[in-house]
Each structure stands twice: as C-alpha cells, then as structure tokens.
Scaffold this motif. Structure first.
Motif, PDB file in Angstrom:
ATOM      1  N   TYR A  45     -22.675   4.089  76.226  1.00 52.95           N
ATOM      2  CA  TYR A  45     -22.840   5.511  75.921  1.00 52.95           C
ATOM      3  C   TYR A  45     -24.221   5.998  76.350  1.00 52.95           C
ATOM      4  O   TYR A  45     -24.358   7.071  76.947  1.00 52.95           O
ATOM      5  N   ALA A  46     -25.263   5.227  76.029  1.00 49.67           N
ATOM      6  CA  ALA A  46     -26.625   5.615  76.391  1.00 49.67           C
ATOM      7  C   ALA A  46     -26.793   5.677  77.904  1.00 49.67           C
ATOM      8  O   ALA A  46     -27.459   6.584  78.432  1.00 49.67           O
ATOM      9  N   LYS A  47     -26.190   4.744  78.610  1.00 51.32           N
ATOM     10  CA  LYS A  47     -26.286   4.743  80.069  1.00 51.32           C
ATOM     11  C   LYS A  47     -25.637   5.992  80.658  1.00 51.32           C
ATOM     12  O   LYS A  47     -26.193   6.634  81.567  1.00 51.32           O
ATOM     13  N   ALA A  48     -24.464   6.366  80.144  1.00 51.01           N
ATOM     14  CA  ALA A  48     -23.785   7.575  80.624  1.00 51.01           C
ATOM     15  C   ALA A  48     -24.559   8.826  80.238  1.00 51.01           C
ATOM     16  O   ALA A  48     -24.640   9.791  81.006  1.00 51.01           O
ATOM     17  N   HIS A  49     -25.159   8.817  79.048  1.00 50.19           N
ATOM     18  CA  HIS A  49     -25.933   9.972  78.574  1.00 50.19           C
ATOM     19  C   HIS A  49     -27.157  10.213  79.462  1.00 50.19           C
ATOM     20  O   HIS A  49     -27.444  11.349  79.848  1.00 50.19           O
ATOM     21  N   ILE A  50     -27.866   9.153  79.786  1.00 50.08           N
ATOM     22  CA  ILE A  50     -29.060   9.275  80.629  1.00 50.08           C
ATOM     23  C   ILE A  50     -28.682   9.640  82.056  1.00 50.08           C
ATOM     24  O   ILE A  50     -29.405  10.370  82.745  1.00 50.08           O
ATOM     25  N   GLN A  51     -27.539   9.156  82.507  1.00 49.01           N
ATOM     26  CA  GLN A  51     -27.084   9.476  83.855  1.00 49.01           C
ATOM     27  C   GLN A  51     -26.838  10.976  84.003  1.00 49.01           C
ATOM     28  O   GLN A  51     -27.061  11.543  85.080  1.00 49.01           O
ATOM     29  N   LYS A  52     -26.390  11.632  82.946  1.00 50.10           N
ATOM     30  CA  LYS A  52     -26.157  13.076  82.993  1.00 50.10           C
ATOM     31  C   LYS A  52     -27.460  13.843  83.214  1.00 50.10           C
ATOM     32  O   LYS A  52     -27.461  14.925  83.790  1.00 50.10           O
ATOM     33  N   LEU A  53     -28.582  13.286  82.736  1.00 49.88           N
ATOM     34  CA  LEU A  53     -29.866  13.950  82.917  1.00 49.88           C
ATOM     35  C   LEU A  53     -30.323  13.916  84.370  1.00 49.88           C
ATOM     36  O   LEU A  53     -31.199  14.691  84.758  1.00 49.88           O
ATOM     37  N   LYS A  54     -29.740  13.039  85.165  1.00 51.62           N
ATOM     38  CA  LYS A  54     -30.133  12.934  86.567  1.00 51.62           C
ATOM     39  C   LYS A  54     -29.316  13.849  87.474  1.00 51.62           C
ATOM     40  O   LYS A  54     -29.595  13.945  88.660  1.00 51.62           O
ATOM     41  N   SER A  55     -28.303  14.499  86.922  1.00 53.82           N
ATOM     42  CA  SER A  55     -27.475  15.404  87.721  1.00 53.82           C
ATOM     43  C   SER A  55     -27.860  16.846  87.435  1.00 53.82           C
ATOM     44  O   SER A  55     -28.321  17.171  86.334  1.00 53.82           O
ATOM     45  N   PRO A  56     -27.713  17.742  88.412  1.00 55.15           N
ATOM     46  CA  PRO A  56     -28.091  19.147  88.219  1.00 55.15           C
ATOM     47  C   PRO A  56     -27.224  19.818  87.168  1.00 55.15           C
ATOM     48  O   PRO A  56     -26.188  19.280  86.769  1.00 55.15           O
ATOM     49  N   PRO A  57     -27.640  21.012  86.698  1.00 58.19           N
ATOM     50  CA  PRO A  57     -26.843  21.733  85.701  1.00 58.19           C
ATOM     51  C   PRO A  57     -25.414  21.926  86.168  1.00 58.19           C
ATOM     52  O   PRO A  57     -25.149  22.124  87.358  1.00 58.19           O
ATOM     53  N   GLU A  58     -24.504  21.895  85.229  1.00 57.27           N
ATOM     54  CA  GLU A  58     -23.086  21.955  85.562  1.00 57.27           C
ATOM     55  C   GLU A  58     -22.695  23.324  86.112  1.00 57.27           C
ATOM     56  O   GLU A  58     -23.194  24.355  85.671  1.00 57.27           O
ATOM     57  N   SER A  59     -21.797  23.315  87.047  1.00 56.27           N
ATOM     58  CA  SER A  59     -21.251  24.557  87.586  1.00 56.27           C
ATOM     59  C   SER A  59     -20.144  25.046  86.670  1.00 56.27           C
ATOM     60  O   SER A  59     -19.798  24.418  85.681  1.00 56.27           O
ATOM     61  N   ARG A  60     -19.559  26.199  87.023  1.00 56.73           N
ATOM     62  CA  ARG A  60     -18.497  26.742  86.176  1.00 56.73           C
ATOM     63  C   ARG A  60     -17.284  25.822  86.139  1.00 56.73           C
ATOM     64  O   ARG A  60     -16.584  25.733  85.146  1.00 56.73           O
TER      65      ARG A  60
END
Length: 239
Positions: free
Chosen positions: A149-164
């Motif tokens: 879970y922590a690995k997936a959570h931190i990975q989201k911080l490396k991607s740009p803001p979500e599109s619509r």
C-alpha cells in the motif's frame, strides 16, 4: 508583532527541501499532498476516530469475556494516551493543526496494532488455537500488505495531477473504499446478530474477519506519518 509574523510565514508557499528533488515527486501533486487538514473538522474527526474506532472496537472485546489480563495491560495504556491526545486536539484545534497530521498517523499505527492484538484474543481466547503460527503470519501478512500500500501511495506522488478521465477512476476508488467500510459495518452487525443463535466459535471467526478488514483500511491513516515528515521539513524551511 511576533504573532503577525508567524501568520505571514504560514501563508507563504511551500519551499521543498533539497531531498525532495531526489524522490522524483511531481511538484503539483506533492504541493496538494502537503495541504493541512481544515481546523474546523479536527474536533469532530479526532473525537470520532478515538471514541468510536478505538474505544468501542478495542475496549469492548478486550474487557469482555473471556477476560484476560495480558491483553488489557497491552492495549489500555496506548488507548489512554490516544484519548488524552484527542482531548488536546478538541480543545485547541487551530494551534495543533499540524500536530493533527501526526495524530492521524499515530492513530493508524495504534489502531492497526490494537486490532491485530484483539484478533489474537479471538483466535487464542475464543477459538482455542495453540500454535503461534497464526499470530506470526498475521503480522507478516499485515506488514506485506502495508508495504504494498505504501509503495502504491508514494508512486502516486510521482505522477502528475489526475485528468478528468482519471477523476472518474478516483471516484470509483472512493466508492470502493465506501463499500469496504460498509462491509466492515455489516460484518459487525452480522456478528452481533449471530450472538443469539450462533456458537462462540462462529462469532469469533466473523469478528476476526471484520477486524482483519479494518486493519487493512487503517493503512490510509498510517501514511499520514509520511505526510507529517514532509510537512515538518517544509515548515522549517519557511521559518
């Protein structure tokens, strides 16, 4: 004058530490991640988390039959500390706005460990298990689950803001989380209803499933320790 200066400093934009650049976090995503929780909601949520989640879900099974002193000695002291901490947040929510992030992370750790230890009471006190492997494997699988879970959570911080388009999938994620919470509530209800006609072993199995599910839900709160770490670093940079 000193108070005015502090207010001005808190309104300044975040300054990321040099270690931030080595992590590969997306700047816009990371900036949104480091937004404090609104002070107006701190009273309600801190009381809800401790009074409902901890006190009800831990104290009742720990003090209930079969009562075993060991579990009470292990779980009651951290529960008392979390209650005092929640009381401080209720009395001074604005002053402890940053501290509330640390509180949420500590709550996640305390609640997850408390639920797992309560699960051990159900297994060894009500089901009569003897082998230590259930307890060992429970902690191992919980650690593996949190790591993923922590690995997936931190990975989201490396991607740009979500599109619509991605926002729709995010809403689906929220609905999934709501379904998980609802399932936990239904599990508790089923456990209470089963008290009238089921055996003690069946009740223990149902409760163990519910508490295991709740433990994995608490990973979301534990990750606030990561958020507090970066918030504290950025706060020192702003002065």
């Amino acid at each position: 004058m000193a108070r005015r200066r502090k207010k001005r400093d808190s309104s300044l934009p975040l300054k990321f530490p040099t270690t931030y650049e080595n992590k590969g976090y997306a700047k816009d995503t990371f900036a949104k991640y480091l937004v404090l929780y609104p002070a107006a909601s701190i009273r309600f949520h801190s009381a809800l988390l401790v009074c409902f989640m901890l006190n009800v879900f831990v104290l009742i099974p720990v003090l209930g039959n079969p009562y075993q002193t060991l579990y009470a000695y292990i779980l009651i002291p951290p529960l008392a500390a979390m209650n005092l901490w929640a009381l401080a947040l209720i009395l001074q929510p604005r002053r402890l706005q940053l501290n509330y992030v640390l509180f949420r992370g500590s709550f996640g750790v305390t609640a997850a460990l408390s639920f797992m230890i309560t699960n051990l009471k159900f297994a060894y006190g009500m089901l009569g298990l003897v082998s230590p492997w259930y307890g060992i494997l429970s902690f191992v699988f919980c650690f593996i689950g949190f790591f993923c879970y922590a690995k997936a959570h931190i990975q989201k911080l490396k991607s740009p803001p979500e599109s619509r388009k991605n926002q729709s999938s995010r809403r689906n994620g929220y609905s999934t989380a709501s379904m998980i919470s609802a399932a936990a509530g239904l599990g508790c209800l089923a456990a209470n209803l089963s008290l009238g006609f089921a055996t003690q072993q069946m009740v223990a199995v149902v409760l163990m499933c519910v508490y295991t599910l709740l433990t994995f839900v608490l990973f979301h709160f534990i990750m606030d320790l990561h958020r507090y770490y970066w918030l504290n670093k950025c706060r020192h940079l702003r002065g």
